[in-house]
Design a protein around this motif. Structure first.
Motif, mmCIF file in Angstrom:
data_model
loop_
_atom_site.group_PDB
_atom_site.id
_atom_site.type_symbol
_atom_site.label_atom_id
_atom_site.label_comp_id
_atom_site.label_asym_id
_atom_site.label_seq_id
_atom_site.Cartn_x
_atom_site.Cartn_y
_atom_site.Cartn_z
ATOM 1 N N GLY A 232 0.846 -1.204 -0.124
ATOM 2 C CA GLY A 232 0.085 -0.281 -0.032
ATOM 3 C C GLY A 232 0.908 1.211 -0.082
ATOM 4 O O GLY A 232 0.373 2.075 0.568
ATOM 5 N N PRO A 234 2.930 4.141 -2.298
ATOM 6 C CA PRO A 234 2.267 5.355 -3.398
ATOM 7 C C PRO A 234 1.853 4.314 -4.553
ATOM 8 O O PRO A 234 0.831 4.626 -5.393
ATOM 9 C CB PRO A 234 3.210 6.186 -3.860
ATOM 10 N N ALA A 235 2.501 3.725 -5.140
ATOM 11 C CA ALA A 235 2.320 2.755 -6.535
ATOM 12 C C ALA A 235 1.190 2.031 -6.258
ATOM 13 O O ALA A 235 0.113 1.923 -7.171
ATOM 14 C CB ALA A 235 3.664 1.897 -6.645
ATOM 15 N N GLY A 236 0.961 1.203 -5.201
ATOM 16 C CA GLY A 236 -0.355 0.513 -4.872
ATOM 17 C C GLY A 236 -1.232 1.136 -4.515
ATOM 18 O O GLY A 236 -2.453 0.880 -5.212
ATOM 19 N N ARG A 255 0.934 -4.558 4.593
ATOM 20 C CA ARG A 255 1.733 -5.225 5.921
ATOM 21 C C ARG A 255 1.869 -4.446 7.173
ATOM 22 O O ARG A 255 1.688 -4.848 8.165
ATOM 23 C CB ARG A 255 3.068 -5.728 5.450
ATOM 24 N N ALA A 257 1.181 -0.029 7.161
ATOM 25 C CA ALA A 257 0.350 0.807 7.056
ATOM 26 C C ALA A 257 0.280 1.490 5.691
ATOM 27 O O ALA A 257 1.363 1.747 5.092
ATOM 28 C CB ALA A 257 0.781 2.031 8.115
ATOM 29 N N SER A 265 8.117 9.888 5.019
ATOM 30 C CA SER A 265 8.935 10.911 4.564
ATOM 31 C C SER A 265 8.422 12.282 5.253
ATOM 32 O O SER A 265 7.017 12.214 5.333
ATOM 33 C CB SER A 265 8.748 11.191 3.301
ATOM 34 N N ILE A 268 7.768 15.789 1.239
ATOM 35 C CA ILE A 268 8.141 15.276 0.006
ATOM 36 C C ILE A 268 7.956 16.751 -1.051
ATOM 37 O O ILE A 268 6.932 17.277 -0.880
ATOM 38 C CB ILE A 268 7.182 14.422 -0.578
ATOM 39 N N GLU A 303 -0.481 -9.243 5.808
ATOM 40 C CA GLU A 303 0.640 -9.669 5.002
ATOM 41 C C GLU A 303 0.444 -10.548 4.005
ATOM 42 O O GLU A 303 -0.138 -11.658 4.300
ATOM 43 C CB GLU A 303 1.837 -10.039 5.944
ATOM 44 N N SER A 378 16.713 10.781 1.763
ATOM 45 C CA SER A 378 16.185 10.649 2.853
ATOM 46 C C SER A 378 16.813 10.729 3.825
ATOM 47 O O SER A 378 16.046 11.448 5.206
ATOM 48 C CB SER A 378 15.849 8.858 2.887
ATOM 49 N N TRP A 470 9.542 -14.413 -0.999
ATOM 50 C CA TRP A 470 8.184 -15.358 -1.225
ATOM 51 C C TRP A 470 7.630 -15.631 -2.684
ATOM 52 O O TRP A 470 6.873 -16.551 -2.917
ATOM 53 C CB TRP A 470 6.810 -14.867 -0.122
HETATM 54 C C1 LIG Z 1 12.455 8.865 4.400
HETATM 55 C C2 LIG Z 1 12.128 8.882 2.792
HETATM 56 C C3 LIG Z 1 12.030 10.094 1.990
HETATM 57 C C4 LIG Z 1 11.617 10.182 0.744
HETATM 58 N N1 LIG Z 1 11.395 11.162 0.090
HETATM 59 C C5 LIG Z 1 11.056 11.238 -1.311
HETATM 60 C C6 LIG Z 1 10.667 12.611 -1.774
HETATM 61 O O1 LIG Z 1 10.898 13.594 -1.526
HETATM 62 N N2 LIG Z 1 10.314 12.401 -3.262
HETATM 63 C C7 LIG Z 1 10.360 11.028 -3.776
HETATM 64 O O2 LIG Z 1 9.831 11.296 -4.938
HETATM 65 N N3 LIG Z 1 10.480 9.973 -3.270
HETATM 66 C C8 LIG Z 1 10.812 10.165 -1.857
HETATM 67 N N4 LIG Z 1 11.128 8.808 -1.424
HETATM 68 C C9 LIG Z 1 11.167 7.611 -1.979
HETATM 69 C C10 LIG Z 1 9.506 7.232 -2.256
HETATM 70 O O3 LIG Z 1 8.929 7.201 -0.906
HETATM 71 C C11 LIG Z 1 9.450 5.770 -2.652
HETATM 72 O O4 LIG Z 1 10.189 5.848 -4.041
HETATM 73 C C12 LIG Z 1 8.104 5.445 -2.983
HETATM 74 O O5 LIG Z 1 7.525 5.394 -1.774
HETATM 75 C C13 LIG Z 1 8.051 4.014 -3.502
HETATM 76 O O6 LIG Z 1 6.538 3.603 -3.606
HETATM 77 P P1 LIG Z 1 6.111 1.986 -3.625
HETATM 78 O O7 LIG Z 1 4.564 1.997 -3.557
HETATM 79 O O8 LIG Z 1 6.834 1.440 -4.859
HETATM 80 O O9 LIG Z 1 6.757 1.409 -2.503
HETATM 81 P P2 LIG Z 1 6.754 1.437 -0.865
HETATM 82 O O10 LIG Z 1 6.475 2.947 -0.686
HETATM 83 O O11 LIG Z 1 8.048 0.979 -0.331
HETATM 84 O O12 LIG Z 1 5.487 0.761 -0.183
HETATM 85 C C14 LIG Z 1 5.368 -0.634 -0.486
HETATM 86 C C15 LIG Z 1 4.566 -1.325 0.649
HETATM 87 O O13 LIG Z 1 4.177 -2.512 0.538
HETATM 88 C C16 LIG Z 1 4.189 -3.275 1.808
HETATM 89 N N5 LIG Z 1 4.498 -4.598 1.683
HETATM 90 C C17 LIG Z 1 5.835 -5.022 1.436
HETATM 91 N N6 LIG Z 1 5.600 -6.384 1.356
HETATM 92 C C18 LIG Z 1 4.546 -7.008 1.651
HETATM 93 C C19 LIG Z 1 4.032 -8.002 1.705
HETATM 94 N N7 LIG Z 1 4.316 -9.196 1.479
HETATM 95 N N8 LIG Z 1 2.431 -7.964 2.189
HETATM 96 C C20 LIG Z 1 1.934 -6.810 2.344
HETATM 97 N N9 LIG Z 1 2.408 -5.669 2.236
HETATM 98 C C21 LIG Z 1 3.685 -5.791 2.075
HETATM 99 C C22 LIG Z 1 5.166 -2.528 2.684
HETATM 100 O O14 LIG Z 1 4.802 -2.330 3.995
HETATM 101 C C23 LIG Z 1 5.071 -0.914 2.189
HETATM 102 O O15 LIG Z 1 3.952 -0.196 2.873
HETATM 103 C C24 LIG Z 1 11.419 8.964 0.036
HETATM 104 C C25 LIG Z 1 11.387 7.756 0.732
HETATM 105 C C26 LIG Z 1 11.793 7.627 2.052
HETATM 106 C C27 LIG Z 1 11.965 6.462 2.844
#
Ligand SMILES: Cc1cc2nc3c(=O)[nH]c(=O)nc-3n(C[C@H](O)[C@H](O)[C@H](O)COP(=O)(O)OP(=O)(O)OC[C@H]3O[C@@H](n4cnc5c(N)ncnc54)[C@H](O)[C@@H]3O)c2cc1C
Length: 551
Positions: A232, A234-236, A255, A257, A265, A268, A303, A378, A470
């Motif tokens: 969940g 940003p992409a999801g 898994r 929040a 962050s 952003i 999860e 970060s 997994w």
């Molecule tokens: C502190 C920080 C600051 C950042 N600042 C910026 C910024 O200013 N600008 C910017 O563009 N980007 C920033 N980023 C990067 C950006 O946050 C990520 O690129 C973005 O969140 C990726 O999104 P995502 O949905 O792919 O993955 P994620 O955000 O990693 O979300 C994946 C989710 O999947 C869940 N998950 C994983 N495995 C399982 C499972 N088996 N079952 C159920 N749930 C699961 C995880 O708990 C997680 O919540 C920052 C990152 C961090 C850590």
């Protein structure tokens, strides 16, 4: 609350009090000092204020004065009135000094309009003038130096659940905290302890127990969906919003929040449309509201443990043991913080050593020196955030400068912030402390000269890795665990062996038709919020094309 051992008198006075005050106050009664003290402790634990105590002087075991002085320890702001017979007048006068009784009243009090209410009205109006309503939500009692307390607070914050944090270490200086702990008795020994406004208490609870109590949805409502999304972030979330808004019955399983890494962050600044920046928590809150509005079922915390394929159906096993199936599956699990492997670190995690934390800890670091490990964006954002609260922020950076790892705008901000210091060519090599972090050892420069520094907080931001074990045996991944998709799956122009269709795997499609991947977990992704959101939006189109052929 009125207290009297004589049942008839107790009933009579309760009736009069109810008749006069029950529209504004809850009227309670007790038939002994002990019973009343037990109720007062319970009220304290629930954060319910007490306005007035009206106690009879002549009671066996504990008389009125004795009771009122004990009650004063628990609810010092309650007005205290003693009900006395004529013969006890001198005891009552002494009690004004001893138990700081505000008033004494004579029995019988008939007619109450003349002999009881004027005095009580006066006491109650005095009480209301000084009354500050207490916090009415959830309270978490714990210690700042416990990883369990930290994890629980982080869980509540990331699930947007407001709570009041009560550090038991404050008991020495804050009498209200001391009174609360005393009222809880042995219950206050099992920490962290959540106190709910309805009186329920959860000592050392698991996230799923807390989630159930809070009414967060963790279990699937049905066993089949058009689209299931794992993760969940940003992409999801983007895929969930687009999928559900376009009519797909969608479930998103998260898994920890919703919000993912972005939820961590503090600001952003480069997300389109928010010139002043926005916090990750804010983005997550808005996205979750939007997804729910379109009818997405969000299961969190929950999860996904395994995946299997049977014909056109994709099956997921969740950590509660339930299996759900779907037509199209989206992998959006992002990445997880890489841990720092130095002596002492595991023991002190959550007790001064934190990964990717920040937003909720910043206030607690007021006037302290905070150490941050890492040189990417970060770490830079966290340094800027802490600089508003901490006395000094020290960034420990492995490279010789920030230029190759951090955005230019952040470097400029850091340079302009006087209480941030950057130590280049520096590695943390050991952390020290018994029950909480007390010092760190760093190695500096080419020679690696060691230095021990006093430290209470160390925040680590040293990159992240996917957790995709997994998927093994079904989904193809690169050597670091990132999921391969589309053209990345072709070797010398050949489709992967597991691929069964005539066409090539589409963009964002894995080696299993109908299972797609977006965001940071995808091999070759651009690790940004906007790119994850973009992929989440686009992938829904590819799913429609896929579903049109299989259905
Ligand atoms: C502190 C920080 C600051 C950042 N600042 C910026 C910024 O200013 N600008 C910017 O563009 N980007 C920033 N980023 C990067 C950006 O946050 C990520 O690129 C973005 O969140 C990726 O999104 P995502 O949905 O792919 O993955 P994620 O955000 O990693 O979300 C994946 C989710 O999947 C869940 N998950 C994983 N495995 C399982 C499972 N088996 N079952 C159920 N749930 C699961 C995880 O708990 C997680 O919540 C920052 C990152 C961090 C850590």
């Amino acid at each position: 609350m009125t207290i009297d051992d004589d049942p008839e008198v107790l009933r009579a006075i309760e009736r009069d009090l109810r008749g006069r005050y029950s529209d504004r106050y809850r009227v309670m009664r007790a038939n002994s000092g002990d019973a009343a003290l037990t109720t007062l402790r319970e009220l304290k634990a629930r954060n319910n204020p007490v306005a007035l105590l009206l106690a009879d002087q002549r009671m066996p075991r504990m008389d009125g004065v004795d009771f009122l002085s004990k009650a004063m320890d628990i609810h010092p702001l309650a007005k205290r009135a003693l009900l006395t017979a004529y013969a006890d007048t001198s005891a009552a006068i002494e009690a004004i000094n001893e138990a700081r009784v505000h008033y004494y009243l004579m029995k019988p009090w008939d007619p109450p309009e003349e002999k009881l209410f004027p005095t009580l009205d006066d006491l109650l109006s005095d009480w209301s003038a000084g009354f500050r309503p207490p916090y009415e939500g959830i309270r978490v009692l714990g210690t700042r130096w416990s990883s369990r307390s930290y994890d629980l607070r982080d869980f509540l914050a990331r699930n947007q659940v407001p709570y009041q944090w009560i550090d038991i270490e404050l008991a020495q200086t804050d009498p209200e905290v001391r009174r609360l702990i005393e009222s809880l008795g042995p219950e206050a020994d099992t920490l962290p302890l959540i106190l709910f406004p309805d009186g329920a208490r959860l000592p050392e609870p698991s996230f799923s127990v807390v989630a159930d109590k809070l009414g967060l949805r963790t279990h699937a409502q049905t066993n089949f969906y058009d689209l299931a999304i794992v993760g969940g972030g940003p992409a999801g979330l983007a895929a969930a919003v687009y999928g559900a808004s376009e009519g797909l019955r969608t479930v998103m399983i998260e898994r920890e929040a919703p919000g993912g890494q972005a939820g961590l962050s503090s600001r952003i600044e480069n997300y389109l449309g928010f010139p002043a920046g926005l916090s990750g928590a804010d983005l997550a809150r808005r996205a979750v509201a939007q997804a729910r509005r379109f009818g997405v079922e969000i299961l969190s915390p929950q999860e996904v443990k395994s995946v299997r394929v049977d014909g056109p159906y994709r099956y997921l096993t969740l950590s509660d043991g339930v299996e759900i199936s779907c037509n199209a599956l989206l992998l959006a699990m992002g990445v997880q913080w890489r841990t720092l492997d130095v002596p002492g670190i595991e023991r002190l995690q959550g007790a001064g050593v934190y990964y990717g934390g920040g937003t909720s800890e910043a206030l607690a670091c007021k006037d302290e020196t905070v150490y941050i490990v890492g040189g990417a964006n970060s770490a830079g954002q966290a340094a800027m955030h802490f600089s508003k609260y901490a006395k000094r922020v020290v960034m420990l950076v492995r490279d010789s400068s920030l230029a190759s790892t951090m955005s230019h705008y952040l470097i400029e901000q850091i340079e302009k912030t006087p209480n941030i210091e950057v130590m280049n060519n520096t590695n943390v090599v050991e952390v020290h402390g018994e029950s909480r972090l007390s010092d760190i050892t760093i190695a500096r420069g080419a020679e690696g000269a060691r230095e021990k520094l006093t430290a209470t907080s160390l925040f680590i931001f040293i990159g992240a890795q996917p957790r995709t074990e997994w998927l093994a045996g079904l989904i193809e991944r690169d050597e670091r665990g990132f999921v391969l998709s589309g053209p990345d799956l072709l070797r010398d122009g050949k489709k992967p062996k597991s691929w069964t269709l005539d066409r090539d795997p589409g963009l964002l499609e894995t080696n299993v038709p109908g299972i797609f991947v977006v965001g940071d977990v995808r091999h070759g992704s651009v690790k940004r919020v906007a790119s994850g959101v973009g992929e989440g939006a686009v992938v829904v189109q590819f799913m429609h094309q896929y579903l049109a052929k299989v259905q």
